[in-house]
Scaffold this active site. Structure first.
Site, PDB file in Angstrom:
ATOM      1  N   HIS A 246      52.986   9.868  -6.026  1.00 45.65           N
ATOM      2  CA  HIS A 246      54.060  10.631  -5.593  1.00 45.65           C
ATOM      3  C   HIS A 246      55.154   9.611  -4.720  1.00 45.65           C
ATOM      4  O   HIS A 246      56.370  10.188  -4.437  1.00 45.65           O
ATOM      5  CB  HIS A 246      53.326  11.776  -4.583  1.00 45.65           C
ATOM      6  CG  HIS A 246      54.487  12.896  -4.175  1.00 45.65           C
ATOM      7  ND1 HIS A 246      54.919  12.803  -2.921  1.00 45.65           N
ATOM      8  CD2 HIS A 246      55.076  13.756  -4.764  1.00 45.65           C
ATOM      9  CE1 HIS A 246      55.862  13.901  -2.919  1.00 45.65           C
ATOM     10  NE2 HIS A 246      55.741  14.451  -4.060  1.00 45.65           N
ATOM     11  N   CYS A 247      54.380   8.890  -3.964  1.00 42.78           N
ATOM     12  CA  CYS A 247      55.073   8.030  -2.727  1.00 42.78           C
ATOM     13  C   CYS A 247      56.145   7.199  -3.582  1.00 42.78           C
ATOM     14  O   CYS A 247      57.092   6.881  -2.752  1.00 42.78           O
ATOM     15  CB  CYS A 247      54.249   7.087  -2.191  1.00 42.78           C
ATOM     16  SG  CYS A 247      52.806   8.094  -1.092  1.00 42.78           S
TER      17      CYS A 247
END
Length: 342
Positions: free
Chosen positions: A332-333
């Site tokens: 997600h980052c």
């Protein structure tokens, strides 16, 4: 005028994507530059997995385009030559919003490398404008330092964040809690912020929400929990659980909470890894889920099982979550969704 005043809203991450945006790693800015090859292979795995579901645009420093092209191939993957320093596009990239006509715009937050931890950040601060110009997307400049990993929305008026990050004095020391909340709502088109206290132990982002909690649907939150009272995350996750149990969203609903057991505690070069299944990424028709293997085999299985039950119509596509976590984040980052335009 701000996005909310013009009826722009940040769509939930599970809404249809036009594409995914990712920045390729830059060795000179890595915490452990000696791991560059391993990290690049990890990024390649993530990019190819996402490309099974939707187009991917990879921001690559111009001198590395040929090398990256050979690693990735060209099937559903576009390379965009663009200088940058860090590869965490969730945090320094634009946040996309849409209006009622389906027109897309991008919020250009101010970026200061997670509280001025990693200088220089001027190239990363310039990325949103370059991206939005490339895709012909309207830009809103927000007078607020904010990383995309610090917020999550339900698409129905409610936003999740942590006090540890969004109210940290190393971001917006000149603004009050009320001012920060007002600006976040104005630029995401939300009406209510649910404030959790802290993020995971050892998280150098100062507690990003995308490691601990996310919406699965309006009124439904997935929370990573710890069951070991000796683990620092036990008190953190229990406190956040209590907050969510008492919270009401923008529509007055009590929240349904799905608990996801954290992976076993792990370290790399004497630092605790922020292992999180909540750092998964929605793609069209699927979920890209980091799993960790070894001692985490059982919690890996439970994470897949739990998410498949929550999202029965999505394919759970697992990737090696250990490949890039030493640098501080996961799937997600490193990703940013561009919503589909009507």
């Amino acid at each position: 005028m701000n996005p909310s005043a013009l009826n722009y809203r940040m769509p939930p991450e599970w809404a249809e994507h036009e594409r995914t945006l990712i920045s390729w790693p830059v060795q000179e800015s890595m915490t452990f530059p000696e791991d560059y090859e391993t990290v690049c292979n990890g990024y390649a795995e993530v990019i190819k997995a996402i490309a099974e579901f939707e187009p991917v645009t990879v921001l690559v420093d111009p001198q590395e385009v040929k090398k990256v092209s050979l690693m990735l191939g060209e099937d559903n993957i576009e390379l965009l030559p663009l200088e940058h320093s860090d590869a965490w596009l969730r945090d320094n990239g634009p946040t996309f919003v849409k209006n009622e006509s389906g027109e897309l715009a991008g919020v250009n937050w101010k970026f200061n490398a997670w509280g001025e931890k990693y200088a220089p950040w001027d190239l990363d601060n310039a990325v949103p404008t370059a991206l939005l110009k490339h895709y012909g997307v309207k830009q809103f400049d927000a007078p607020l330092i904010l990383e995309g990993g610090s917020i999550h929305v339900d698409g129905d008026g409610t936003l999740l964040s942590t006090e540890e990050c969004l109210l940290n004095r190393n971001r917006n020391a000149d603004l009050s809690r009320e001012q920060i909340e007002e600006l976040v709502q104005a630029y995401t088109g939300t009406e209510k912020v649910i404030w959790l206290k802290r993020g995971l132990d050892g998280d150098e982002t100062d507690g990003h929400i995308d490691n601990i909690a996310c919406f699965a649907a309006p009124g439904k939150v997935i929370l990573q929990v710890c069951e070991d009272p000796k683990d620092e995350n036990y008190a953190i996750t229990q406190e956040n659980l209590q907050i969510l149990e008492q919270a009401r969203d923008a529509r007055g609903r009590a929240l349904e909470i799905v608990k996801l057991l954290q992976p076993p505690k792990a370290f790399y070069k004497e630092s605790r890894l922020t292992l999180s299944y909540l750092n998964f990424y929605f793609v069209n028709g699927g979920i890209i889920l980091p799993v960790f293997g070894g001692a985490a085999a059982e919690t890996d299985r439970l994470a897949v099982e739990t998410l498949q039950a929550v999202f029965p119509d999505r394919r759970i596509r697992t990737i090696d979550g250990m490949a890039i976590i030493g640098e501080g984040g996961n799937v997600h980052c490193i990703t940013q969704q561009m919503p589909a335009r009507s």
